[in-house]
Write an enzyme that holds these catalytic residues in place. Structure first.
Site, short mmCIF file in Angstrom:
data_model
loop_
_atom_site.label_atom_id
_atom_site.label_comp_id
_atom_site.label_asym_id
_atom_site.label_seq_id
_atom_site.Cartn_x
_atom_site.Cartn_y
_atom_site.Cartn_z
N HIS A 156 0.83 -1.22 0.00
CA HIS A 156 0.00 0.00 0.00
C HIS A 156 0.86 1.26 0.00
O HIS A 156 0.43 2.30 0.49
CB HIS A 156 -0.93 0.04 1.22
CG HIS A 156 -1.66 -1.24 1.47
ND1 HIS A 156 -2.85 -1.57 0.86
CD2 HIS A 156 -1.34 -2.31 2.25
CE1 HIS A 156 -3.24 -2.76 1.27
NE2 HIS A 156 -2.33 -3.24 2.11
N SER A 277 15.29 21.47 -16.15
CA SER A 277 14.12 22.31 -16.41
C SER A 277 14.58 23.62 -17.03
O SER A 277 15.65 24.12 -16.69
CB SER A 277 13.39 22.57 -15.09
OG SER A 277 12.62 23.75 -15.19
N LYS A 283 16.39 21.65 -10.88
CA LYS A 283 15.74 20.41 -11.29
C LYS A 283 16.63 19.43 -12.03
O LYS A 283 17.44 19.81 -12.86
CB LYS A 283 14.56 20.75 -12.22
CG LYS A 283 13.38 21.32 -11.49
CD LYS A 283 12.61 20.22 -10.80
CE LYS A 283 11.25 20.72 -10.40
NZ LYS A 283 10.19 19.87 -10.84
N GLU A 290 9.85 8.54 -17.04
CA GLU A 290 8.48 9.02 -17.29
C GLU A 290 8.04 8.71 -18.72
O GLU A 290 6.90 8.34 -18.97
CB GLU A 290 8.40 10.54 -17.03
CG GLU A 290 8.51 10.87 -15.54
CD GLU A 290 8.65 12.36 -15.27
OE1 GLU A 290 8.49 13.17 -16.20
OE2 GLU A 290 8.93 12.70 -14.10
#
Ligand code: ARG
Length: 464
Positions: A156, A277, A283, A290
């Site tokens: 979980h 970024s 970043k 992704e």
């Protein structure tokens, strides 16, 4: 008026119909398989006396020059041809004259395309399998290097029990191993040759289908000519295998993204496999993971697309089936990139062992072991569960771990606790005592790794 409009419209429509109908822009990638099939067919026609030996040799030679000219870039695909089959045949006739016109004796583009796709998928099964094998070798190396890298195991997405990085990666090893097994079993199941099925009903020429099947490395010819030209099940099975493999990649991506986040900091993706970024200088984004996760839609889409295309097609060949190509090609290209990049990203990723161990330590991942400690001392499990539950609540209020409690505090909850509780619930003990087959304990993992190494040393069906 009508003629003006009609003339213009007819012309426009012709161009559109041609573009709509043609498959050369995408089926040109089948040129090797198409030529290979034609060579086998011509050899068989010669052997059977359907054409002369001389004609067969001339055709085979001509096909050879077409192949090498395509490979060298001398012969390029131009869009006046409808598909790869017409392209090769037209060029053959250009090169060797009338004899070239005999190649298509006893053959249809329907059995031809069915053959080309099967040969192509067989090649791609081998290539995909090879990439997966390399990926498994990378996973195994990480496992070997991280037998003692403790980390929390989750259920979980809540910390559950401590495991090791080797064990966690071992789960992915199993998934990609199963994907390879699917590829291998498909390679066996699809290995029947459709050539000689003709348009749908075979042919009146005395073809030797066993010969061409053997020439092309198949176990035997397909058993029914109508099925031979209209079976695309193996493509669906292949896409289903890719979809499952992609689902595994996507789950793995999700974990890498989580682990790479500022909150987890379990891993650091190598600079070569992350991006920055344009606005936020701090970043370093896990774009590769992704994108791999994001491309799941394309691969599942390919499977759904072909399943849907096939569902209403009456026997035998119908042009709908041409729609199998672009989705299958795209799925193959996509998954090969995904596997390769993911493999490289995992292989260069840095694991922050200290952060992982600290995370495993402070999430009560040893609570089950604390309960088991009491069980060994005669406390029924359900009571032990309750005692440790109350202890955890106590720790949450004190903002500490079970290991931080004094023996006196432990004993306020049960007089069964002794000095050895600390050793019993240490991270090391919690993992090391888990020695059931398939568990993270060192000895279990050492034999799992040994078995995995052996598995990688053996050849699979897809590699043959
Ligand atoms: N381009 C077609 C395909 O991909 C080849 C078979 C064409 N056969 C036919 N009878 N039109 O399916």
């Amino acid at each position: 008026m009508a003629q003006l409009w009609g003339g213009r419209f007819t012309k426009e429509t012709d161009a559109l119909v041609k573009r709509f109908n043609d498959s050369l822009p995408f089926d040109q990638r089948l040129y090797r398989q198409d030529i290979r099939g034609s060579v086998a067919h011509a050899a068989m026609l010669g052997k059977q006396g359907i054409i002369s030996d001389e004609e067969a040799s001339k055709i085979i030679e001509g096909l050879g020059t077409i192949l090498s000219d395509i490979e060298s870039g001398e012969l390029v695909f131009t869009n006046e041809y409808e598909d790869i089959h017409s392209f090769v045949e037209a060029h053959l006739i250009d090169r060797i004259g009338d004899t070239g016109k005999k190649l298509h004796t006893g053959r249809s583009r329907n059995d031809q395309v069915a053959l080309d796709m099967k040969l192509y998928i067989r090649d791609e099964i081998r290539e995909t399998d090879l990439l997966l094998k390399h990926f498994l070798q990378t996973i195994l190396r990480v496992m070997e290097e991280n037998l003692d890298t403790f980390m929390p195991g989750f259920t979980h997405l809540q910390k559950a029990q401590p495991v090791t990085l080797a064990h966690h990666f071992g789960a992915y090893f199993e998934m990609f191993r199963r994907d390879r097994e699917h590829l291998s079993s498909l390679a066996l199941r699809m290995n029947t040759c459709p050539l000689g099925s003709g348009a749908l009903a075979g042919t009146t020429y005395p073809l030797d289908r066993d010969f061409t099947a053997k020439e092309l490395g198949f176990d035997m010819p397909t058993r029914n000519s109508m099925d031979g030209v209209s079976d695309r099940d193996y493509l669906i099975e292949f896409l289903s295998t890719l979809a499952t493999c992609q689902m595994h990649l996507s789950r793995f991506s999700e974990e890498v993204i989580l682990w790479n986040s500022n909150e987890y900091r379990f891993v650091e993706i190598d600079d070569a496999y992350s991006t920055g970024s344009s606005i936020m200088p701090q970043k370093k984004n896990p774009d590769i993971a992704e994108l791999v996760r994001g491309k799941t839609g394309r691969i599942y889409g390919a499977l759904a697309s072909l399943m849907t295309t096939m569902k209403g097609i009456p026997l035998a060949y119908n042009k709908d089936m041409q729609e199998d190509k672009e989705v299958v090609f795209d799925a193959i290209d996509t998954i090969k990139d995904n596997i390769t990049l993911f493999d490289q990203m995992i292989g260069t990723m840095r694991f922050r062992k200290d952060v992982m161990a600290a995370s495993a330590k402070n999430g009560f991942t040893n609570a089950t072991d604390a309960a088991d400690y009491l069980v060994v001392r005669g406390v029924p499990f359900r009571d032990a569960h309750g005692i440790i539950g109350r202890l955890v609540l106590y720790c949450i209020e004190k903002n500490c771990a079970l290991d931080d409690l004094s023996l006196d505090e432990f004993r306020q909850f049960s007089d069964q606790f002794g000095e050895d509780i600390y050793d019993a619930i240490s991270l090391e003990t919690c993992v090391e005592k888990r020695l059931t087959a398939g568990a993270p304990g060192r000895a279990s993992m050492v034999s799992a790794i040994e078995a995995s190494r052996q598995y990688l040393a053996d050849k699979t069906e897809a590699e043959r």
